[in-house]
Design a protein around this motif. Structure first.
Motif, PDB file in Angstrom:
ATOM      1  N   ALA A  63       0.815  -1.220   0.000  1.00  0.00           N
ATOM      2  CA  ALA A  63       0.000   0.000   0.000  1.00  0.00           C
ATOM      3  C   ALA A  63       0.847   1.268   0.000  1.00  0.00           C
ATOM      4  O   ALA A  63       0.462   2.276  -0.610  1.00  0.00           O
ATOM      5  N   ASN A  64       1.992   1.248   0.660  1.00  0.00           N
ATOM      6  CA  ASN A  64       2.795   2.469   0.749  1.00  0.00           C
ATOM      7  C   ASN A  64       3.239   2.978  -0.615  1.00  0.00           C
ATOM      8  O   ASN A  64       3.274   4.187  -0.855  1.00  0.00           O
ATOM      9  N   ARG A  65       3.577   2.089  -1.516  1.00  0.00           N
ATOM     10  CA  ARG A  65       3.972   2.526  -2.855  1.00  0.00           C
ATOM     11  C   ARG A  65       2.790   3.190  -3.567  1.00  0.00           C
ATOM     12  O   ARG A  65       2.956   4.176  -4.263  1.00  0.00           O
ATOM     13  N   HIS A  66       1.600   2.640  -3.375  1.00  0.00           N
ATOM     14  CA  HIS A  66       0.420   3.234  -3.994  1.00  0.00           C
ATOM     15  C   HIS A  66       0.125   4.620  -3.413  1.00  0.00           C
ATOM     16  O   HIS A  66      -0.266   5.525  -4.145  1.00  0.00           O
ATOM     17  N   ILE A  67       0.316   4.775  -2.131  1.00  0.00           N
ATOM     18  CA  ILE A  67       0.079   6.076  -1.506  1.00  0.00           C
ATOM     19  C   ILE A  67       1.105   7.085  -1.996  1.00  0.00           C
ATOM     20  O   ILE A  67       0.771   8.238  -2.298  1.00  0.00           O
ATOM     21  N   ARG A  68       2.366   6.673  -2.095  1.00  0.00           N
ATOM     22  CA  ARG A  68       3.393   7.574  -2.646  1.00  0.00           C
ATOM     23  C   ARG A  68       3.072   7.931  -4.088  1.00  0.00           C
ATOM     24  O   ARG A  68       3.240   9.086  -4.510  1.00  0.00           O
ATOM     25  N   LEU A  69       2.584   6.968  -4.856  1.00  0.00           N
ATOM     26  CA  LEU A  69       2.205   7.239  -6.238  1.00  0.00           C
ATOM     27  C   LEU A  69       1.039   8.221  -6.291  1.00  0.00           C
ATOM     28  O   LEU A  69       1.014   9.118  -7.129  1.00  0.00           O
ATOM     29  N   TRP A  70       0.083   8.074  -5.378  1.00  0.00           N
ATOM     30  CA  TRP A  70      -1.032   9.011  -5.313  1.00  0.00           C
ATOM     31  C   TRP A  70      -0.511  10.424  -5.035  1.00  0.00           C
ATOM     32  O   TRP A  70      -0.927  11.381  -5.699  1.00  0.00           O
ATOM     33  N   CYS A  71       0.404  10.562  -4.082  1.00  0.00           N
ATOM     34  CA  CYS A  71       0.996  11.877  -3.784  1.00  0.00           C
ATOM     35  C   CYS A  71       1.693  12.447  -5.020  1.00  0.00           C
ATOM     36  O   CYS A  71       1.559  13.628  -5.341  1.00  0.00           O
ATOM     37  N   HIS A  72       2.442  11.588  -5.699  1.00  0.00           N
ATOM     38  CA  HIS A  72       3.147  12.020  -6.901  1.00  0.00           C
ATOM     39  C   HIS A  72       2.172  12.505  -7.975  1.00  0.00           C
ATOM     40  O   HIS A  72       2.379  13.556  -8.587  1.00  0.00           O
TER      41      HIS A  72
END
Length: 109
Positions: A33-42
């Motif tokens: 999930a953390n990668r997806h959240i970072r991608l959302w921020c990006h």
């Protein structure tokens, strides 16, 4: 009424760009999930942040991202992006640090 900054008029298409950008992640790259959240921020920064012209507005967006990451996803922004903390103060609270968050697909032909 017209907004003071007409280029700050966002619509549903802009929201769709964020979602589409997230959906471009290959399933093999999904490691939690953390990668997806970072991608959302990006993606939020790519779609909305790139159009902001004032430093005050950019700071507001970063602050809003920090707050909403915790409120919506239950993850502390600083923990999520600790690899971006270049000044080692335990926070990712400057634009220079946050701009280190980069997603791209350089391996596709």
């Amino acid at each position: 009424p017209t907004p003071l900054k007409v280029h700050y008029t966002f619509n549903l298409r802009d929201f769709a760009k964020v979602i589409f950008g997230i959906l471009l992640m290959d399933w093999k790259s999904c490691d939690g999930a953390n990668r997806h959240i970072r991608l959302w921020c990006h993606e939020v920064w790519r779609v909305f942040g790139d159009r902001l012209v004032d430093q005050e507005d950019r700071d507001w967006l970063l602050s809003s991202l920090r707050e909403n990451t915790h409120k919506v996803f239950g993850v502390k922004f600083d923990e999520l992006c600790k690899h971006l903390d270049t000044n080692k103060d335990g926070k990712v609270n400057t634009l220079d640090e946050f701009r280190g968050l980069f997603f791209g697909d350089m391996m596709s032909p």
